[in-house]
Write a protein that holds these residues in place. Structure first.
Motif, short mmCIF file in Angstrom:
data_model
loop_
_atom_site.label_atom_id
_atom_site.label_comp_id
_atom_site.label_asym_id
_atom_site.label_seq_id
_atom_site.Cartn_x
_atom_site.Cartn_y
_atom_site.Cartn_z
N LEU A 199 -49.63 10.71 -74.90
CA LEU A 199 -50.76 11.55 -74.46
C LEU A 199 -51.81 11.15 -75.30
O LEU A 199 -52.88 10.69 -74.52
N LEU B 201 -52.98 7.84 -75.09
CA LEU B 201 -53.73 7.28 -74.00
C LEU B 201 -55.16 8.10 -73.99
O LEU B 201 -55.89 7.24 -73.41
N PHE B 202 -55.40 9.27 -74.10
CA PHE B 202 -56.78 9.76 -74.49
C PHE B 202 -57.67 9.06 -75.31
O PHE B 202 -58.71 8.77 -75.09
N ILE C 216 -58.64 5.78 -73.39
CA ILE C 216 -59.55 6.18 -72.51
C ILE C 216 -60.89 6.26 -73.06
O ILE C 216 -61.97 5.70 -72.68
N VAL C 217 -61.04 7.20 -74.25
CA VAL C 217 -62.36 7.42 -74.86
C VAL C 217 -62.99 6.48 -75.42
O VAL C 217 -64.21 5.96 -75.41
N SER D 148 -51.01 18.58 -70.96
CA SER D 148 -51.68 17.39 -70.37
C SER D 148 -52.45 17.62 -69.05
O SER D 148 -53.35 16.73 -69.00
N PHE E 195 -56.34 16.16 -69.09
CA PHE E 195 -56.58 15.18 -68.31
C PHE E 195 -58.08 15.75 -67.48
O PHE E 195 -58.89 15.14 -67.26
N LEU F 175 -61.10 15.77 -69.84
CA LEU F 175 -61.65 14.57 -70.13
C LEU F 175 -62.04 13.92 -69.05
O LEU F 175 -63.13 13.46 -68.97
N TYR F 176 -61.33 13.81 -67.77
CA TYR F 176 -61.79 13.27 -66.70
C TYR F 176 -62.97 14.01 -65.93
O TYR F 176 -63.90 13.36 -65.46
N LEU G 245 -65.83 12.67 -68.31
CA LEU G 245 -66.25 11.34 -67.90
C LEU G 245 -66.87 11.31 -66.31
O LEU G 245 -67.88 10.34 -66.28
#
Lengths: 342, 240
Positions: free
Chosen positions: A87, A90-91, A94-95, B211, B215, B218-219, B222
């Motif tokens: 995870l 993945l972060f 993405i970042v 998680s 998410f 973070l999302y 963003l």
């Protein structure tokens, strides 16, 4: 060779190719706070990987996809047991992707510094955790009939940490040489100097990695049954030497391929020592996932073979094409003339 | 269309934005009409493949032939019926799902209680999505015809409505996803594997929570940044 063994080889090769391809752009991210000194140089560094970094990620998708399609039980185990580190990877991905795309969209220095930090941390996390992950797989995971018995923090054991640090040095060095080839002027000159230093760090960490591999894993035990595999660690030695000599004689294109060979061969050395296991179990090897108990059906593997035989070359060709189009160094004029530049 | 409308209201680069508005209105009308077709294919497929989802979308409890479409309907899942059923269009549900006015449509009671999707969520999301789809046709048709008349800048009401409508297609898309995903519960592989049986044993609830929170955070960040950038570039208009 049976289909399971064929797919084991492809599995290992695709992961190795991923680290070779994405390795240098992760490395550029790791060096981001240290090597480029001002906004212009940071843009040069980012634009040097601009046309290719996301294409390189295709190999991550391929390698992960192969893990899923060819060895679903291994995929299920790895992605459940190592859920949190994956995870975080993945972060990180993405970042750093967002950082590359967003950094140039505003002139504010705070905005740019923020994305610089995101690019660095995302790249560093990804490189380091991939090392920790594969270190733990090479070493074997604590598995019993109930599944994974370790936790998140137990992954950061000596061998896992060491592999993580080696990955950072390995990809950082790969990135430094990339910048040495792709940028000129002061940034390129600094990259050339730094490449030598990182090479020294890489040699030390790789030596430690190999010594520890001999003592804390059963990877080399397998080499004794099949002496031809010894060519892999011998190749690591040769490519590290070649990398050092090319850097010293300032032949950086050669150094880039030597560094890439080192990445591929170090990863392959670990993988080759697993065969026929995919994820060795500790302490009782009975619970290991092997290419036989974790593979998809022969029928699936046959279909996969046809698909891979068609599409892997297609991807390779179009990527080669992109690299050809964007060959040469990135200069200030490229940034000025191109509105799409980062 | 919304962004062109914003610039037309402010009289920025009028010829350019009127032209872009016309193009957007043409495509907007064409695509909002075509979506009806796609939705129809999709609905027919759901009727065949996932009948419990269709029943929940329409909040239909009893299996019947020639099922009407009620414009006004309030489900009452606790009593397995609808509290209000008004303004029915006769046989419409049967026709939409099976292209036959007298087709039999399975009601929710056909399925054991533990194999029914949540009715309110599925029903409301579906209704809202369809209503939004209707609104898109209306707005883009209005925009299409008025933009032919060259009098766009004298239509501030329509222009303002189009700016406000900017987030609605995203909302409609999300509602569609809710219908698709909530409506197929409790199945993850329809009729084969239940969601509750498909949970990873190796991943603890804590890890899953971490998680999900990660998410979302973070999302969320963003998303805010993305909206900021979109607004910034939309406002900026063309480079001179």
């Amino acid at each position: 060779m049976d289909y399971q063994s064929l797919w084991f080889v492809l599995w290992a090769v695709l992961w190795a190719i991923y680290f070779f391809m994405d390795g240098f752009d992760l490395g550029v991210g790791i060096l981001h706070p240290f090597l480029p000194r001002n906004d212009f140089e940071k843009r040069l560094a980012m634009n040097s990987i601009g046309p290719v970094w996301d294409g390189n990620k295709v190999w991550l998708v391929t390698a992960t996809g192969v893990t899923f399609a060819a060895f679903p039980a291994a995929f299920a185990l790895i992605f459940s047991a190592l859920y949190l580190p994956i995870l975080l990877i993945l972060f990180g991905l993405i970042v750093r992707g967002a950082a590359l795309e967003f950094r140039g969209k505003s002139d504010s220095p705070v905005w740019r510094r923020g994305w610089d930090m995101a690019f660095f941390l995302g790249s560093l996390t990804t490189a380091f955790l991939f090392g920790v992950l594969f270190g733990n797989i090479f070493q074997g995971l604590p598995l019993n009939s109930q599944g994974y018995q370790g936790g998140f923090f137990s992954l950061f054991n000596r061998y896992g940490l060491l592999t993580g640090v080696m990955f950072v040095a390995m990809l950082g060095g790969h990135g430094a040489i990339w910048l040495a080839v792709k940028t000129g002027d002061e940034l390129g000159a600094r990259a050339r100097k730094l490449a030598m230093k990182i090479w020294a760090v890489l040699v030390v960490t790789a030596a430690l990695f190999f010594v520890n591999t001999a003592f804390s894993t059963s990877i080399f035990a397998r080499y004794l049954n099949n002496y031809i595999l010894l060519l892999l660690p011998a190749g690591v030695l040769a490519s590290l030497l070649g990398m050092g000599m090319s850097i010293m004689s300032k032949r950086f294109s050669a150094a880039f391929f030597a560094s890439g060979a080192a990445v591929i061969l170090i990863v392959m050395t670990g993988f080759a020592g697993l065969y026929p296991q995919l994820v060795p179990a500790r302490p009782d090897a009975l619970y290991s996932l092997t290419i036989y108990n974790a593979a998809a059906s022969d029928y699936t593997l046959r279909i996969l073979t046809v698909i891979a035989a068609i599409f892997v070359p297609v991807v390779a060709v179009y990527q080669f094409w992109v690299y050809r189009i964007f060959r040469g160094t990135v200069t200030g004029e490229d940034l000025r003339d191109n509105k799409e530049a980062y | 269309m919304g962004i062109s409308a914003w610039h037309i209201l402010r009289k920025n680069h009028l010829p350019l934005f009127k032209k872009s508005f016309r193009i957007a209105a043409t495509f907007g009308l064409a695509s909002s009409l075509l979506v009806v077709l796609v939705g129809d294919f999709h609905g027919a497929e759901v009727g065949k493949a996932q009948p419990a989802k269709l029943a929940a979308m329409e909040s239909l409890w009893e299996t019947e032939r020639g099922v009407p479409f009620y414009l006004l309907l309030v489900p009452d899942p606790t009593n397995e019926r609808n509290a209000v059923e008004l303004l029915g269009i006769p046989k419409m549900v049967s026709f939409l799902a099976f292209k036959d006015f007298n087709a039999e449509v399975k009601g929710l009671k056909e399925f054991p209680k533990e194999e029914r999707p949540p009715v309110w969520e599925t029903f409301l999301s579906f209704r809202l999505m369809v209503a939004l789809g209707g609104l898109f046709i209306l707005l883009s048709a209005l925009a299409f015809f008025l933009s032919r008349k060259e009098a766009l800048e004298r239509q501030p009401l329509l222009l303002k409505a189009l700016i406000l409508a900017l987030p609605l297609p995203y909302l409609a898309g999300e509602l569609g996803w809710i219908v698709a995903e909530v409506g197929r519960q409790p199945w993850i592989v329809y009729g084969v594997l239940k969601t509750s049986e498909a949970v990873s044993r190796g991943v603890s609830a804590f890890q899953a929570a971490v998680s999900l929170a990660g998410f979302t955070l973070l999302y969320g960040i963003l998303w805010v940044i993305n909206i900021y950038l979109l607004a910034k570039y939309a406002r900026k208009g063309p480079e001179v």
